[in-house]
Scaffold this motif. Structure first.
Motif, short mmCIF file in Angstrom:
data_model
loop_
_atom_site.label_atom_id
_atom_site.label_comp_id
_atom_site.label_asym_id
_atom_site.label_seq_id
_atom_site.Cartn_x
_atom_site.Cartn_y
_atom_site.Cartn_z
N ALA A 1 -4.41 7.55 2.54
CA ALA A 1 -4.11 6.19 2.12
C ALA A 1 -3.02 5.92 3.27
O ALA A 1 -2.90 4.56 3.51
CB ALA A 1 -3.53 6.42 0.76
N GLU B 1 -12.90 2.34 2.97
CA GLU B 1 -13.12 2.70 1.70
C GLU B 1 -14.30 2.68 0.93
O GLU B 1 -14.90 3.44 0.03
CB GLU B 1 -11.77 2.20 0.68
N SER C 1 -5.25 4.63 6.24
CA SER C 1 -5.75 3.60 6.11
C SER C 1 -4.93 2.34 6.14
O SER C 1 -5.12 1.43 6.58
CB SER C 1 -6.53 3.47 4.69
N ALA D 1 0.89 -1.21 -0.05
CA ALA D 1 0.00 0.02 0.00
C ALA D 1 1.00 1.40 -0.02
O ALA D 1 0.55 2.09 -0.72
CB ALA D 1 -0.77 0.19 1.15
N ASN E 1 -5.46 10.32 -1.69
CA ASN E 1 -4.42 9.38 -1.98
C ASN E 1 -2.90 9.35 -1.45
O ASN E 1 -2.29 8.26 -1.67
CB ASN E 1 -4.34 9.49 -3.71
N VAL F 1 1.61 4.69 -2.76
CA VAL F 1 1.45 5.92 -2.48
C VAL F 1 2.94 6.84 -2.56
O VAL F 1 2.85 7.74 -3.27
CB VAL F 1 1.25 6.15 -0.80
#
Length: 687
Positions: A84, A447, A87, A64, A80, A68
């Motif tokens: 992000a 999300e 999360s 993840a 984003n 980014v």
């Protein structure tokens, strides 16, 4: 007691960036982690499965973050980049914390060891992860756009920036690497410190004559050895009643020494090293001391403010504590006319004798009205009335022990299931020895727009059943249960948008406030009618005459109680300011000069003071700070009705649901309709 977010601090960057080990960003996304039905948690794991799931969770986090980092600077948005990162960190925490908790509750020692190793590695991993320059660069590219944000989004940006600052991104590369090494080592020290306490399962095997003064039920609860002796352990249901009632001063001395010397051989060097490393980390980041760094984002803003607060309380209760100590010494003089002082292992015993003489009631008699099952069911009914929820016990499939119970928490107004709460209420070998609540899954917006249902776990050590009687609680146990259940509610009733602000992820000097406020309910007649019922006939509530005696005794030895808390708070702050090379002397001085109870030479009480090595470092004062706010909060219930659901729903909406999505002081103002004050707390101190 503390929430386990304090013990497991650091498994999410934005909850605590201080405990986080390095690795390169993964090149391929891993398979999704399997999730159990219901709570989403499976505790039935082997050491190998723990390792595999941790590896998978780490790979998902890396994947993840790789996405980014790869974004071009001109394409960065709050969603984003900052969101992000949040999360991804929360997903990692949700995967890891339910496994880490097994280090404190699993029956299998191999599983406990694997979970402790995971906790240590995860802490080290995150320290180094969030110190990586490419991750900070991605964040800064967005932050430099200076976009206008509001509400929780603006707060998340601010807290994320503070987290990166704490990770050393304003430092040179060499200093940032040094800071990362320090933080990783601190993670190891904290985990080892707690493990050493948990592993020190001391006991004394006693012949029956050493148990004079103890009830038949107490003796029946003790394990018998092959030699016919009775094993008294250091677990609370054994230790506390023994110190209160055992006639043998020598056996009380021996048990007190074992209890207060837990991990005494292993932990003092760990604490000394931790104090030094914390100080070094603060200096590297430009702070004058570790407490100054810790307090920057708390309700109390400086070490000076904390010490002034503690000194002011000390001045209020010192004379009272001295008078209480003198009164107990007079009772001892009846047994020993030559006595000059009370020893540390005598205060509970002579305090209990004096309390019985003054107020004419016995805790063993009170306990008959508080069967554990009745307290559990009654507490649920009280909190249902107050906070608009509905509790249902459901099968705890896949739990870590057969005794564990599981509650589903629904919104009474038809809002569906809010979350789940595990109850692990009784002691066993290898289990965490105090009382705490762990937030296993954080409530947050996902999300897909769905709100994730939080999951929490209460760990406690309440008495077990004995032949012919169910498990019974002392009233103080019932108070503790209502307190800890409050931490669970704080976790489950959250509506915070982000995990970083969810539930008990609040300022350390506020986190106890919601639970301490609920302790007051355990002293209200309306509530006692719900949570009490004689074990032989549940319709027989706590008798009014017994209740009146309990109320009269509520403030008994209150001066000494608060002097002890003040001593702990001052010792914690001073140890972190002075950073001594040896801790026992200074700690003992505070216990004697402020707490008024000296410890004998060779006893290292700080070795089992886990708060100083977990989330309460330079923060133990927070128990008293929170209590001031808690007593102020209860004034609305006292004035408008103890079981007033309008006030209860206001507390739920303005405090419990908010978490730290806004400053905690703003939540208190919204609930109280005014500025918080100390009046109720001071009145209690002076009663």
């Amino acid at each position: 007691m503390k929430t386990l977010s304090a013990l497991l601090a650091g498994l999410s960057l934005f909850i605590s960036p201080l405990q986080a080990s390095a690795g390169s960003i993964a090149s391929a996304a891993p398979p999704a982690l399997p999730r159990a039905v219901g709570t989403g948690i499976s505790f039935q794991l082997t050491p190998q499965q723990i390792t595999q799931r941790y590896t998978s969770a780490k790979a998902q986090l890396e994947a993840a973050l790789r996405l980014v980092v790869a974004l071009p600077a001109d394409q960065r948005t709050f969603a984003n980049t900052v969101k992000a990162m949040e999360s991804a960190s929360a997903d990692f925490s949700d995967a890891v914390e339910p496994m880490s908790i097994l280090g404190y509750v699993a029956a299998d020692p191999l599983v406990r060891e694997a979970a402790r190793s995971l906790e240590e590695e995860a802490g080290q991993y995150q320290v180094a992860l969030w110190a990586r320059p490419e991750i900070y660069r991605a964040f800064k590219q967005y932050a430099d756009k200076k976009e206008t944000l509001t509400g929780e989004d603006a707060r998340l940006l601010e807290e994320t920036e503070r987290g990166f600052k704490s990770s050393g991104h304003a430092l040179s590369e060499a200093d940032r690497a040094k800071l990362s090494q320090i933080r990783q080592r601190l993670t190891v020290l904290s985990t080892q410190f707690e493990a050493n306490i948990a592993d020190d399962q001391g006991f004394i095997d006693m012949p029956i004559e050493d148990l004079k003064g103890m009830s038949e039920d107490y003796i029946a609860s003790l394990k018998r050895t092959p030699e016919g002796k009775h094993r008294v352990t250091l677990a609370y249901p054994h230790y506390i009643p023994f110190m209160d009632g055992a006639h043998s001063a020598e056996m009380r001395r021996q048990l007190w020494t074992k209890f207060n010397n837990r991990a005494a051989k292993k932990n003092p060097p760990l604490m000394v090293e931790a104090l030094r490393l914390r100080d070094e980390s603060a200096i590297l980041l430009g702070y004058p001391s570790f407490p100054a760094m810790q307090l920057e984002n708390r309700m109390a803003k400086s070490p000076g403010q904390v010490m002034d607060f503690l000194k002011r309380l000390y001045a209020m209760v010192r004379d009272r504590g001295q008078a209480e100590l003198k009164a107990m010494l007079e009772v001892k003089l009846q047994d020993d006319p030559t006595a000059k002082r009370l020893e540390a292992w005598e205060t509970s015993y002579y305090g209990e004798k004096l309390r019985k003489a003054k107020f004419a009631f016995d805790e063993e008699e009170v306990a008959k009205y508080f069967p554990v099952d009745k307290v559990v069911s009654g507490t649920m009914r009280v909190y249902e009335k107050l906070f608009g929820v509905k509790f249902s016990e459901v099968p705890a499939e896949g739990a870590h022990h057969p005794d564990v119970r599981l509650l589903r928490v629904d919104d009474a107004a038809g809002g569906g299931t809010l979350g789940y709460f595990y109850l692990d209420l009784h002691p066993r070998e290898g289990k965490y020895t105090h009382a705490a609540v762990a937030g296993l899954i954080k409530g947050r917006e996902l999300e897909n727009g769905r709100y994730q249902r939080p999951v929490a776990l209460m760990m406690a050590n309440f008495p077990e059943a004995v032949p012919g009687k169910p498990a019974l609680m002392r009233h103080e146990d019932a108070v503790t249960y209502m307190h800890e259940f409050g931490h669970g509610l704080h976790q489950i009733l959250t509506k915070a948008k982000y995990a970083s602000f969810s539930g008990t992820s609040v300022a350390r000097d506020f986190v106890e406030t919601p639970s301490q406020m609920l302790e007051n309910f355990a002293w209200q007649r309306e509530v006692l009618d719900e949570i009490s019922g004689h074990y032989e006939d549940a319709s027989r509530k706590l008798p009014p005459e017994l209740f009146e005696k309990m109320l009269a005794a509520r403030s008994f030895n209150r001066g000494l109680l608060y002097l002890r808390q003040i001593a702990f708070g001052m010792a914690d702050m001073t140890l972190h300011m002075i950073v001594p090379k040896e801790t026992s002397m200074l700690f003992g001085q505070f216990m004697e000069l402020v707490g008024l109870i000296p410890s004998p030479d060779g006893v290292k009480r700080e070795a089992s003071f886990g708060h100083l090595m977990a989330g309460y470092s330079a923060g133990y004062y927070g128990y008293l700070w929170s209590e001031v706010l808690a007593d102020d909060a209860f004034t609305r219930f006292a004035k408008e009705g103890v079981l007033n659901s309008v006030v209860g729903m206001l507390w739920r909406r303005e405090v419990l649901e908010k978490g730290s999505s806004r400053p905690e002081i703003d939540s208190m103002r919204a609930y109280l309709g005014r500025e918080p004050n100390e009046d109720a707390f001071i009145q209690k101190l002076l009663r």
